[in-house]
Design an enzyme around this catalytic site. Sequence first.
Site, PDB file in Angstrom:
ATOM      1  N   ASP A  30      16.839   5.888 -37.952  1.00  0.00           N
ATOM      2  CA  ASP A  30      16.473   6.770 -39.071  1.00  0.00           C
ATOM      3  C   ASP A  30      16.933   6.118 -40.375  1.00  0.00           C
ATOM      4  OD1 ASP A  30      15.595   9.975 -39.121  1.00  0.00           O
ATOM      5  OD2 ASP A  30      16.571   9.251 -40.946  1.00  0.00           O
ATOM      6  N   LYS A  35      22.601  10.846 -41.861  1.00  0.00           N
ATOM      7  CA  LYS A  35      22.223  11.416 -40.559  1.00  0.00           C
ATOM      8  C   LYS A  35      22.732  10.503 -39.445  1.00  0.00           C
ATOM      9  CE  LYS A  35      17.960  13.015 -39.909  1.00  0.00           C
ATOM     10  NZ  LYS A  35      16.492  13.036 -39.620  1.00  0.00           N
ATOM     11  N   GLU A 155      10.300  24.193 -31.658  1.00  0.00           N
ATOM     12  CA  GLU A 155      11.680  24.251 -32.148  1.00  0.00           C
ATOM     13  C   GLU A 155      12.370  25.453 -31.516  1.00  0.00           C
ATOM     14  OE1 GLU A 155      10.642  22.525 -36.552  1.00  0.00           O
ATOM     15  OE2 GLU A 155      12.480  23.652 -36.307  1.00  0.00           O
ATOM     16  N   GLY A 253       2.780  39.905 -36.409  1.00  0.00           N
ATOM     17  CA  GLY A 253       3.944  39.957 -37.305  1.00  0.00           C
ATOM     18  C   GLY A 253       3.536  39.561 -38.706  1.00  0.00           C
ATOM     19  N   GLY A 257       4.951  30.222 -39.441  1.00  0.00           N
ATOM     20  CA  GLY A 257       5.489  29.267 -40.421  1.00  0.00           C
ATOM     21  C   GLY A 257       5.904  28.027 -39.663  1.00  0.00           C
ATOM     22  N   CYS A 260       5.077  22.747 -38.450  1.00  0.00           N
ATOM     23  CA  CYS A 260       3.919  22.233 -37.713  1.00  0.00           C
ATOM     24  C   CYS A 260       2.614  22.978 -37.975  1.00  0.00           C
ATOM     25  CB  CYS A 260       4.244  22.217 -36.225  1.00  0.00           C
ATOM     26  SG  CYS A 260       5.555  21.060 -35.849  1.00  0.00           S
TER      27      CYS A 260
HETATM   28  C1  UDX Z   1       4.608  24.738 -32.520  1.00  0.00           C
HETATM   29  C2  UDX Z   1       3.893  24.584 -31.188  1.00  0.00           C
HETATM   30  O1  UDX Z   1       4.175  25.731 -30.374  1.00  0.00           O
HETATM   31  C3  UDX Z   1       4.404  23.333 -30.479  1.00  0.00           C
HETATM   32  O2  UDX Z   1       3.702  23.149 -29.266  1.00  0.00           O
HETATM   33  C4  UDX Z   1       4.175  22.125 -31.400  1.00  0.00           C
HETATM   34  O3  UDX Z   1       4.649  20.944 -30.803  1.00  0.00           O
HETATM   35  C5  UDX Z   1       4.875  22.341 -32.726  1.00  0.00           C
HETATM   36  O4  UDX Z   1       4.429  23.554 -33.337  1.00  0.00           O
HETATM   37  P1  UDX Z   1       6.953  25.579 -33.386  1.00  0.00           P
HETATM   38  O5  UDX Z   1       6.255  25.548 -34.705  1.00  0.00           O
HETATM   39  O6  UDX Z   1       8.269  24.914 -33.251  1.00  0.00           O
HETATM   40  O7  UDX Z   1       5.980  24.903 -32.250  1.00  0.00           O
HETATM   41  O8  UDX Z   1       7.183  27.098 -32.975  1.00  0.00           O
HETATM   42  P2  UDX Z   1       6.274  28.229 -32.275  1.00  0.00           P
HETATM   43  O9  UDX Z   1       7.109  28.857 -31.242  1.00  0.00           O
HETATM   44  O10 UDX Z   1       4.950  27.679 -31.896  1.00  0.00           O
HETATM   45  O11 UDX Z   1       6.074  29.303 -33.472  1.00  0.00           O
HETATM   46  C6  UDX Z   1       5.368  28.890 -34.600  1.00  0.00           C
HETATM   47  C7  UDX Z   1       5.259  30.099 -35.531  1.00  0.00           C
HETATM   48  O12 UDX Z   1       4.365  31.071 -34.968  1.00  0.00           O
HETATM   49  C8  UDX Z   1       6.574  30.817 -35.795  1.00  0.00           C
HETATM   50  O13 UDX Z   1       6.645  31.171 -37.171  1.00  0.00           O
HETATM   51  C9  UDX Z   1       6.479  32.082 -34.950  1.00  0.00           C
HETATM   52  O14 UDX Z   1       7.184  33.175 -35.528  1.00  0.00           O
HETATM   53  C10 UDX Z   1       4.980  32.358 -34.979  1.00  0.00           C
HETATM   54  N1  UDX Z   1       4.493  33.108 -33.824  1.00  0.00           N
HETATM   55  C11 UDX Z   1       4.566  32.548 -32.585  1.00  0.00           C
HETATM   56  C12 UDX Z   1       3.919  34.361 -34.023  1.00  0.00           C
HETATM   57  O15 UDX Z   1       3.873  34.859 -35.142  1.00  0.00           O
HETATM   58  N2  UDX Z   1       3.431  35.034 -32.947  1.00  0.00           N
HETATM   59  C13 UDX Z   1       3.484  34.510 -31.676  1.00  0.00           C
HETATM   60  O16 UDX Z   1       3.040  35.175 -30.743  1.00  0.00           O
HETATM   61  C14 UDX Z   1       4.073  33.227 -31.499  1.00  0.00           C
END
Ligand code: UDX
Length: 440
Positions: A30, A35, A155, A253, A257, A260
């Site tokens: 990195d 870090k 995450e 909800g 956010g 990704c």
């Molecule tokens: C996501 C993808 O799930 C993962 O496969 C990819 O590699 C990276 O992006 P991440 O962003 O870490 O992972 O979290 P995730 O659990 O997917 O939630 C993303 C967002 O969606 C969060 O803000 C969560 O609150 C929201 N969410 C998730 C909802 O609002 N409703 C749901 O049912 C699921």
Amino acid sequence: MNISIIGSGHVGLVTGACLAELGHCVVCVDNDEEKIEKLNRGEMPFYEPGLQEIVRFNFLEGRLRFSNSIAEGTRHGEVLFIAVGTPPKPTGEADLSAIERVCREIGANMTGYRVVVEKSTVPVQTGEWVARNLQKYAPTGLTFDVASVPEFLREGSAVHDFKHPDRIVIGVSSDRAAGLLVKIFEPLNAPILLTDIKSAELIKHSANAFLAMKISFINAVAHICEISGADVGKVAKGIGLDSRIGMEFLQPGIGFGGSCFPKDLSGFIAISQQLGYDFQLLKEVENINRLAREWAMSKLLHLLGGSLLGRTIGVLGLSFKPGTDDVRESPALWMIGDLLKMGAGVRACDPVSIENARQILGDSVEYFQDPYEACTGVDALLITTEWSVFRELNLLHLKSVMKTPIVVDGRNLFEPFRMKEIGFQYAGVGRAALGQEVRG
Ligand code: UDX
């Protein structure tokens, strides 16, 4: 096998530590010297359940080490995973400048055959561009392959997701690269999809876009439930029991956010536009996601008589989801920004994300580790992240510390009927307007 990870963030560090756990000899690189120093002291640069243990164990076992030199990483690894950030430009398209810098350093330092793997999420056709960049700087006659092995880590559960993947996608253009990458990932005992590089790149964008679309779909349905008096929890269960739909990612909800979904949606829309396809569907997924926050804000305004000026609002949750201290593109921070613009004071609480939020919001917000303290004297409470510590609140005590018992529950932590029984003015997402008990 000797492996190097270039970019030790949420994806790279988890990937490197878990590959070391599989017995490989891994160097994580990195450019953030602080870090690297933290990692060499066994300290994690971010909160991720289970990560510190495997980093420390494999570091002590000598299978994992850290460096800020891409040259060193290039000399060490036969397989190099590029896991640097690809943030959106103002136009929405992915900024690949970090990848370009990495390719230049890798190319100039290759001493033998290498497989250079796109682990970062990149637009389709990036693999050809990576190959051209490497060719530009590599010693003449030196052979290498490019590959795409996208990650699907969430995450807050990234270590688990690495160890228990639904599938491994390997995009390659040579048998030699395929052989090396299958050997690395075979021990995970997951279905391996061997494909071409472009398809692997599109699988990543399509997977995230589809998941985000599912969330926006249920948030749109939640809006219709509120207007019609239906209950979105029952509707989500009713459609999710269909194996073709599935129960996952149907939790309504205040929207999605994180680092990704927002980035990958805008990146997918941008590359599609460049290829000549106007991805209207994904633009609507973005619109509905913004409306989900605005809809919650309109409920808060309604319950507070139409103005937030001079009011104090409690906000429970700063991270974009529970299980992480990541606040990037967090709906909570978007909404706090709007609350401040409307003249409200904000008392915010989060188990692990306060310091990350403070770096963005500064002292425009008061921060509390204790949810009851955060809610003391507030005119209303806005729930933005479904941490379990909030789900387990003593609601009678919570009501006693608030100035007025108004709750806008942006993550449907509580049952409307129960909240009304206790005496709250309560608004959830997509729940029966009058909070009738929906039994069974
Ligand atoms: C996501 C993808 O799930 C993962 O496969 C990819 O590699 C990276 O992006 P991440 O962003 O870490 O992972 O979290 P995730 O659990 O997917 O939630 C993303 C967002 O969606 C969060 O803000 C969560 O609150 C929201 N969410 C998730 C909802 O609002 N409703 C749901 O049912 C699921």
